[in-house]
Design a protein around this motif. Structure first.
Motif, PDB file in Angstrom:
ATOM      1  N   ASP A  44       0.803  -1.414  -0.132  1.00 15.06           N
ATOM      2  CA  ASP A  44      -0.044   0.027   0.118  1.00 15.06           C
ATOM      3  C   ASP A  44       0.816   1.228   0.100  1.00 15.06           C
ATOM      4  N   ILE A  45       0.598   2.009  -0.817  1.00 15.54           N
ATOM      5  CA  ILE A  45       1.531   3.389  -1.030  1.00 15.54           C
ATOM      6  C   ILE A  45       0.632   4.556  -0.844  1.00 15.54           C
ATOM      7  N   PRO A  46       0.360   5.085   0.131  1.00 10.28           N
ATOM      8  CA  PRO A  46      -0.404   6.298   0.247  1.00 10.28           C
ATOM      9  C   PRO A  46       0.286   7.594  -0.475  1.00 10.28           C
ATOM     10  N   LEU A  47      -0.398   8.394  -1.174  1.00 11.12           N
ATOM     11  CA  LEU A  47       0.561   9.397  -2.021  1.00 11.12           C
ATOM     12  C   LEU A  47       0.839  10.574  -0.898  1.00 11.12           C
ATOM     13  N   ARG A  48      -0.096  10.790  -0.033  1.00  6.19           N
ATOM     14  CA  ARG A  48       0.099  11.934   0.967  1.00  6.19           C
ATOM     15  C   ARG A  48       1.191  11.614   1.701  1.00  6.19           C
ATOM     16  N   ARG A  49       1.261  10.294   2.142  1.00  7.27           N
ATOM     17  CA  ARG A  49       2.460  10.140   3.162  1.00  7.27           C
ATOM     18  C   ARG A  49       3.907   9.917   2.428  1.00  7.27           C
ATOM     19  N   HIS A  50       3.597   9.388   1.069  1.00 11.24           N
ATOM     20  CA  HIS A  50       4.794   9.229   0.067  1.00 11.24           C
ATOM     21  C   HIS A  50       5.434  10.829  -0.138  1.00 11.24           C
ATOM     22  N   LEU A  51       4.408  11.672  -0.074  1.00  9.24           N
ATOM     23  CA  LEU A  51       4.897  13.188  -0.778  1.00  9.24           C
ATOM     24  C   LEU A  51       5.662  14.053   0.626  1.00  9.24           C
ATOM     25  N   GLN A  52       5.136  13.507   1.625  1.00  5.24           N
ATOM     26  CA  GLN A  52       5.503  14.249   2.854  1.00  5.24           C
ATOM     27  C   GLN A  52       7.090  14.915   2.711  1.00  5.24           C
ATOM     28  N   GLY A  53       7.369  15.869   2.902  1.00  2.02           N
ATOM     29  CA  GLY A  53       8.585  16.250   2.665  1.00  2.02           C
ATOM     30  C   GLY A  53       9.234  16.696   1.493  1.00  2.02           C
ATOM     31  N   THR A  54       8.571  16.442   0.350  1.00  6.12           N
ATOM     32  CA  THR A  54       8.903  16.748  -1.026  1.00  6.12           C
ATOM     33  C   THR A  54       8.461  18.215  -1.285  1.00  6.12           C
ATOM     34  N   GLY A  55       7.659  18.571  -0.581  1.00  6.32           N
ATOM     35  CA  GLY A  55       7.148  20.020  -1.098  1.00  6.32           C
ATOM     36  C   GLY A  55       6.192  20.198  -2.288  1.00  6.32           C
ATOM     37  N   ILE A  56       5.626  18.730  -2.718  1.00  2.00           N
ATOM     38  CA  ILE A  56       4.760  18.664  -3.885  1.00  2.00           C
ATOM     39  C   ILE A  56       3.417  18.722  -3.089  1.00  2.00           C
ATOM     40  N   GLY A  57       2.422  19.547  -3.666  1.00  2.00           N
ATOM     41  CA  GLY A  57       1.072  19.480  -3.403  1.00  2.00           C
ATOM     42  C   GLY A  57       0.232  18.493  -3.905  1.00  2.00           C
ATOM     43  N   LEU A  58      -0.542  17.856  -2.883  1.00  5.73           N
ATOM     44  CA  LEU A  58      -1.447  16.881  -3.723  1.00  5.73           C
ATOM     45  C   LEU A  58      -2.823  17.169  -3.883  1.00  5.73           C
ATOM     46  N   GLU A  59      -3.580  16.970  -5.110  1.00  5.59           N
ATOM     47  CA  GLU A  59      -5.055  17.107  -5.181  1.00  5.59           C
ATOM     48  C   GLU A  59      -5.487  15.962  -5.821  1.00  5.59           C
ATOM     49  N   VAL A  60      -6.475  15.415  -4.731  1.00  2.00           N
ATOM     50  CA  VAL A  60      -7.117  14.176  -5.114  1.00  2.00           C
ATOM     51  C   VAL A  60      -8.351  14.653  -5.777  1.00  2.00           C
ATOM     52  N   GLY A  61      -8.681  14.176  -7.045  1.00  6.06           N
ATOM     53  CA  GLY A  61      -9.824  14.301  -7.789  1.00  6.06           C
ATOM     54  C   GLY A  61      -9.549  13.871  -9.080  1.00  6.06           C
ATOM     55  N   ARG A  62     -10.922  13.646 -10.009  1.00  7.36           N
ATOM     56  CA  ARG A  62     -10.779  13.205 -11.343  1.00  7.36           C
ATOM     57  C   ARG A  62     -10.665  14.627 -12.079  1.00  7.36           C
ATOM     58  N   VAL A  63      -9.775  14.493 -13.078  1.00  9.09           N
ATOM     59  CA  VAL A  63      -9.680  15.776 -13.925  1.00  9.09           C
ATOM     60  C   VAL A  63     -10.892  15.397 -14.908  1.00  9.09           C
ATOM     61  N   THR A  64     -11.835  16.365 -14.990  1.00 15.93           N
ATOM     62  CA  THR A  64     -12.869  16.133 -16.022  1.00 15.93           C
ATOM     63  C   THR A  64     -13.046  17.228 -17.205  1.00 15.93           C
ATOM     64  N   HIS A  65     -11.936  18.201 -16.993  1.00 13.96           N
ATOM     65  CA  HIS A  65     -11.991  19.093 -18.082  1.00 13.96           C
ATOM     66  C   HIS A  65     -10.832  19.879 -18.119  1.00 13.96           C
ATOM     67  N   LEU A  66     -10.105  19.754 -19.360  1.00 16.69           N
ATOM     68  CA  LEU A  66      -8.891  20.596 -19.619  1.00 16.69           C
ATOM     69  C   LEU A  66      -9.138  21.786 -20.505  1.00 16.69           C
ATOM     70  N   ASP A  67      -9.118  23.249 -19.840  1.00 19.06           N
ATOM     71  CA  ASP A  67      -9.221  24.425 -20.707  1.00 19.06           C
ATOM     72  C   ASP A  67      -7.933  25.054 -21.007  1.00 19.06           C
ATOM     73  N   ARG A  68      -7.329  24.741 -22.134  1.00 19.75           N
ATOM     74  CA  ARG A  68      -6.104  25.268 -22.402  1.00 19.75           C
ATOM     75  C   ARG A  68      -5.744  26.651 -22.711  1.00 19.75           C
ATOM     76  N   ALA A  69      -7.024  27.297 -23.220  1.00 23.90           N
ATOM     77  CA  ALA A  69      -6.940  28.533 -23.369  1.00 23.90           C
ATOM     78  C   ALA A  69      -6.934  29.319 -22.155  1.00 23.90           C
ATOM     79  N   LEU A  70      -7.494  29.091 -21.021  1.00 26.63           N
ATOM     80  CA  LEU A  70      -7.154  29.493 -19.731  1.00 26.63           C
ATOM     81  C   LEU A  70      -6.293  28.709 -18.591  1.00 26.63           C
ATOM     82  N   ARG A  71      -5.742  27.978 -19.320  1.00 28.05           N
ATOM     83  CA  ARG A  71      -4.770  27.073 -18.541  1.00 28.05           C
ATOM     84  C   ARG A  71      -5.152  26.624 -17.295  1.00 28.05           C
ATOM     85  N   CYS A  72      -6.330  25.599 -17.399  1.00 30.16           N
ATOM     86  CA  CYS A  72      -7.003  25.514 -16.112  1.00 30.16           C
ATOM     87  C   CYS A  72      -7.721  24.043 -16.243  1.00 30.16           C
TER      88      CYS A  72
END
Ligand SMILES: Cc1cc2nc3c(=O)[nH]c(=O)nc-3n(C[C@H](O)[C@H](O)[C@H](O)COP(=O)(O)OP(=O)(O)OC[C@H]3O[C@@H](n4cnc5c(N)ncnc54)[C@H](O)[C@@H]3O)c2cc1C
Length: 412
Positions: A44-72
């Motif tokens: 079991d590799i939980p991302l949050r624990r694994h990323l601790q101390g790396t400075g990387i933010g974690l956003e858990v969610g499904r990407v459902t739309h990519l708006d390239r014009a707004l970069r969002c």
């Protein structure tokens, strides 16, 4: 994961926020899902624990739309939709089993796309073992072969069949192919080859030419497909929907997007795009991250170079096959077999997890390539923007660039 980690180690944390967006809060080791389906426990590799101390933010969610014009990006999670802006996007959404090309697969077949689907298959196999029954695995590529062997070895009371166009392991060398078919037969797997499945009905496979094949449990391993997000966003994609990249792994149709892994159509030195797989995609992660960092810090990009080396196939927990390959991916006559090959495969899989812990040597934080007078303003805008992007209203934009997710809809 390795790409995010390499980026975080190369870009200065005062200047850049690296955010990992993932549908799951766990790292999923896809090449071991057939083991999970047969009741074996996975690390079991939980991302949050694994990323601790790396400075990387974690956003858990499904990407459902990519708006390239707004970069969002639009992320959908249990708390509804939220938006996340980016300056540079690394797109590595991987692949899933293709359940659409053949009618009935989505409703009547199991597949191995994640821990949930693997556990559903595991439960179905356990249910069958008491009274016996027939399992058919559809697809004679590495995933189908590994799954059929694993099920047959773990559940000897079940009848296991492998049904495929061509022959199982047909792209291997003669020695490799013979070893695969012999091992499947040793496990008692009955092989039906050179057939085309036109439908998966509730309890049987319907073939283009030949009698139906009845089953109690069907596992579909007929090939991978990729999310439609890239195509839907207007990025240039190949026939299968993978983002077309240049030799530096940057999307050919958008300089702010980089694509890695199965979701990328990376031109191989021999004309064809690289095949999907960890053995190819795993190498795009460090190379892509290094080029993103180089682009942002004004350094020289390096061409992604790749040569095929091997294909590792497990055949249950006692045997395996390592097929060594020519640089262009065609098989050589050299194979490893038996326990040694299984140990070799285990070592390659473990090296992927090691890569998560050690994303690369000699990395140092470097400053963005922005004229020093302008940098401070950009940096503070960047940091404020990231903080606010995680809220429903995002109003701060990078100097001179379009807004993302301003209240009132895209464009704001
Ligand atoms: C049973 C099985 C055995 C395999 N064995 C081998 C093998 O032996 N050798 C080999 O080379 N390859 C093997 N593969 C293929 C290998 O697993 C994939 O090629 C590899 O995982 C691709 O890596 P990736 O990082 O590109 O994508 P993935 O591993 O698919 O990762 C993509 C990530 O993106 C996330 N994601 C996807 N869509 C969204 C979204 N909309 N929003 C947010 N997050 C999202 C996923 O949850 C996942 O975490 C096997 C696959 C299976 C299923």
């Amino acid at each position: 994961m390795p790409a995010a980690q390499r980026l975080a180690r190369q870009l200065h944390p005062d200047e850049v926020d690296v955010v990992l967006v993932s549908r799951s809060d766990r790292f999923v080791e896809r090449p071991r899902l057939h083991q999970l389906a047969t009741g074996q426990e996975l690390q079991d590799i939980p991302l949050r624990r694994h990323l601790q101390g790396t400075g990387i933010g974690l956003e858990v969610g499904r990407v459902t739309h990519l708006d390239r014009a707004l970069r969002c990006l639009t992320l959908t999670g249990p708390d509804g939709d939220r938006r996340l802006g980016y300056d540079t996007l690394v797109y590595a959404l991987g692949s899933t089993t293709d359940t659409e090309s053949v009618p009935g697969v989505a409703c009547h077949a199991h597949h191995l796309d994640g821990p949930h689907s693997a556990e559903r298959l595991s439960a179905a196999l356990r249910d069958l073992t008491s009274g016996g029954g027939t399992v058919v695995v559809c697809g004679g590529g590495p995933t189908g072969v590994e799954t059929a062997a694993e099920i047959a070895e773990s559940f000897p009371a079940l009848e296991v069949g492998l049904v495929t166009a061509g022959s199982p392991g047909g792209r291997l060398s003669n020695r490799g192919h013979t070893y695969v078919t012999d091992t499947l037969e040793r496990h008692g797997v009955s092989i039906t080859e050179d057939v085309r499945i036109v439908e998966v009905a509730g309890d049987r496979l319907v073939l283009a030419d030949g009698p139906d094949i009845p089953f109690d449990v069907c596992v579909w391993a007929g090939g991978f497909t990729v999310p439609t997000l890239a195509r839907d966003s207007g990025l240039e994609v190949d026939r299968t929907g993978r983002i077309r990249t240049d030799r530096y792994l940057r999307a050919v149709s958008d300089p702010h997007v980089w694509a890695l892994g199965d979701a990328a159509a990376v031109p191989g030195p021999w004309g064809d795009d690289l095949a999907m797989g960890c053995r190819t995609g795993g190498f795009t992660a460090p190379a892509g991250a290094d080029n993103v960092a180089a682009a942002l810090t004004g350094e020289r990009l390096r061409e992604f170079r790749y040569r095929y080396f091997h294909e590792c196939i497990s055949l249950g927990r006692r045997r395996g096959l390592v097929q060594f390959l020519h640089a262009d991916g065609s098989p050589t006559d050299v194979v490893l077999t038996g326990r040694l090959a299984l140990r070799y495969k285990e070592a390659t899989l473990r090296s992927v997890v090691v890569l998560l812990h050690r994303p690369g040597p000699h990395l140092r934080h470097r400053r963005l390539a922005v004229a020093s007078g302008a940098r401070q303003a950009v940096v503070s805008a960047e940091r404020r923007r990231h903080r606010r992007d995680l809220e429903p209203v995002v109003a701060v934009r990078r100097l001179g660039e379009p807004r993302c997710g301003h209240r009132g809809g895209p464009g704001g």
